[in-house]
Design an enzyme around this catalytic site. Structure first.
Site, PDB file in Angstrom:
ATOM      1  N   CYS A  80     -40.231 -64.397 -15.374  1.00  0.00           N
ATOM      2  CA  CYS A  80     -39.229 -63.347 -15.589  1.00  0.00           C
ATOM      3  C   CYS A  80     -38.432 -63.076 -14.305  1.00  0.00           C
ATOM      4  CB  CYS A  80     -39.895 -62.108 -16.158  1.00  0.00           C
ATOM      5  SG  CYS A  80     -38.747 -61.098 -17.090  1.00  0.00           S
TER       6      CYS A  80
ATOM      7  N   HIS B 186     -43.810 -63.315 -20.242  1.00  0.00           N
ATOM      8  CA  HIS B 186     -44.916 -62.810 -19.402  1.00  0.00           C
ATOM      9  C   HIS B 186     -46.280 -63.310 -19.890  1.00  0.00           C
ATOM     10  CE1 HIS B 186     -42.659 -59.855 -16.979  1.00  0.00           C
ATOM     11  NE2 HIS B 186     -41.860 -59.800 -18.038  1.00  0.00           N
TER      12      HIS B 186
ATOM     13  N   GLU C 284     -48.912 -63.420 -18.320  1.00  0.00           N
ATOM     14  CA  GLU C 284     -49.966 -62.601 -17.706  1.00  0.00           C
ATOM     15  C   GLU C 284     -50.286 -61.364 -18.534  1.00  0.00           C
ATOM     16  OE1 GLU C 284     -46.902 -62.815 -16.883  1.00  0.00           O
ATOM     17  OE2 GLU C 284     -46.107 -60.899 -16.199  1.00  0.00           O
TER      18      GLU C 284
HETATM   19  N1  GLN Z   1     -34.559 -57.630 -15.809  1.00  0.00           N
HETATM   20  C1  GLN Z   1     -35.372 -57.940 -14.663  1.00  0.00           C
HETATM   21  C2  GLN Z   1     -34.516 -58.587 -13.554  1.00  0.00           C
HETATM   22  O1  GLN Z   1     -33.401 -58.879 -13.793  1.00  0.00           O
HETATM   23  C3  GLN Z   1     -36.514 -58.872 -15.021  1.00  0.00           C
HETATM   24  C4  GLN Z   1     -37.449 -58.208 -15.979  1.00  0.00           C
HETATM   25  C5  GLN Z   1     -38.866 -58.613 -15.857  1.00  0.00           C
HETATM   26  O2  GLN Z   1     -39.289 -59.259 -14.881  1.00  0.00           O
HETATM   27  N2  GLN Z   1     -39.656 -58.202 -16.820  1.00  0.00           N
HETATM   28  O3  GLN Z   1     -34.988 -58.786 -12.477  1.00  0.00           O
END
Ligand code: GLN
Length: 211
Positions: free
Chosen positions: A87, A188, A190
């Site tokens: 992410c 995610h 995790e």
């Molecule tokens: N929207 C976040 C970003 O742009 C990422 C979201 C997340 O890691 N769950 O950094």
């Protein structure tokens, strides 16, 4: 086999969840290990691989630059340190980053993977979702949790897509990709009990660093 030392970049985000997921995966694989929360540049010399967690990529980038981790980690990765970004961590790895609403972000990133990423491509917090995602490379379907997730719109060089989903505006979006010793996913792993994706990364560390 010697002890495997896996780092989790511990500046911001869901660090603890990755530490537990890695420990569980390493235990299930019966591997002697240590999981290290990385907060200082010198710790990068002790580890065989590193996870960059989800969180807020702008915050992670700013803190990484302030602590001196950003440049040293980039150099380590370019010299072959296995890395897995989830992410916000995926955003940190990308060479090209745009935000779905604000466009250019000019945020500090590692810029090591040949991928083009759009932040917040699925909308805001309320647009978070979970799906069963087929990952042919893993020969498995995993439960994938997307939270204000980014996605990859383009891979080039030796980067290759490992999983895709469809999006009403962008068509097909890549949500997991690998380039040699670098792995990135928009969801995610995790946050679920399934350690498949973490085990795949641990096998990358073994392939590149331990063997
Ligand atoms: N929207 C976040 C970003 O742009 C990422 C979201 C997340 O890691 N769950 O950094």
């Amino acid at each position: 086999m010697r002890e495997i030392k896996v780092g989790v970049l511990a500046l911001q985000g869901d660090v603890e969840e990755h530490v537990w997921a890695l420990r569980r995966a390493l235990q299930e694989m019966n591997l002697p290990h240590r999981v290290i929360e990385v907060k200082f540049p010198k710790q990068l010399d002790e580890i065989d691989g590193i996870v960059i967690p989800g969180g807020e990529s702008t915050t992670i980038g700013i803190l990484a630059r302030r602590t001196g981790i950003l440049d040293k980690l980039r150099e380590k990765i370019l010299n072959g340190l296995p890395v897995f970004g989830t992410c916000a961590g995926l955003i940190m790895l990308a060479k090209e980053v745009r935000d779905a609403t604000v466009g250019e972000t000019r945020q500090p990133v590692l810029a090591v993977m040949d991928i083009s990423v759009i932040r917040n491509v699925f909308g805001r917090q309320k647009d978070s979702f979970e799906i069963d995602l087929e990952i042919p490379e893993l020969g498995k379907t995993v439960r994938a949790v997307f939270i204000r997730a980014p996605a990859i719109i383009r891979c080039w060089g030796t980067a290759r897509p490992l999983a895709k989903i469809s999006h009403e505006k962008y068509g097909e979006l890549i949500v997991m990709a690998r380039q040699e010793h670098m792995l990135a996913c928009a969801f995610h792993p995790e946050l679920t009990k399934d350690t498949t994706v973490h085990k795949y990364f641990i096998n990358m560390i073994i392939e590149y660093r331990i063997k």
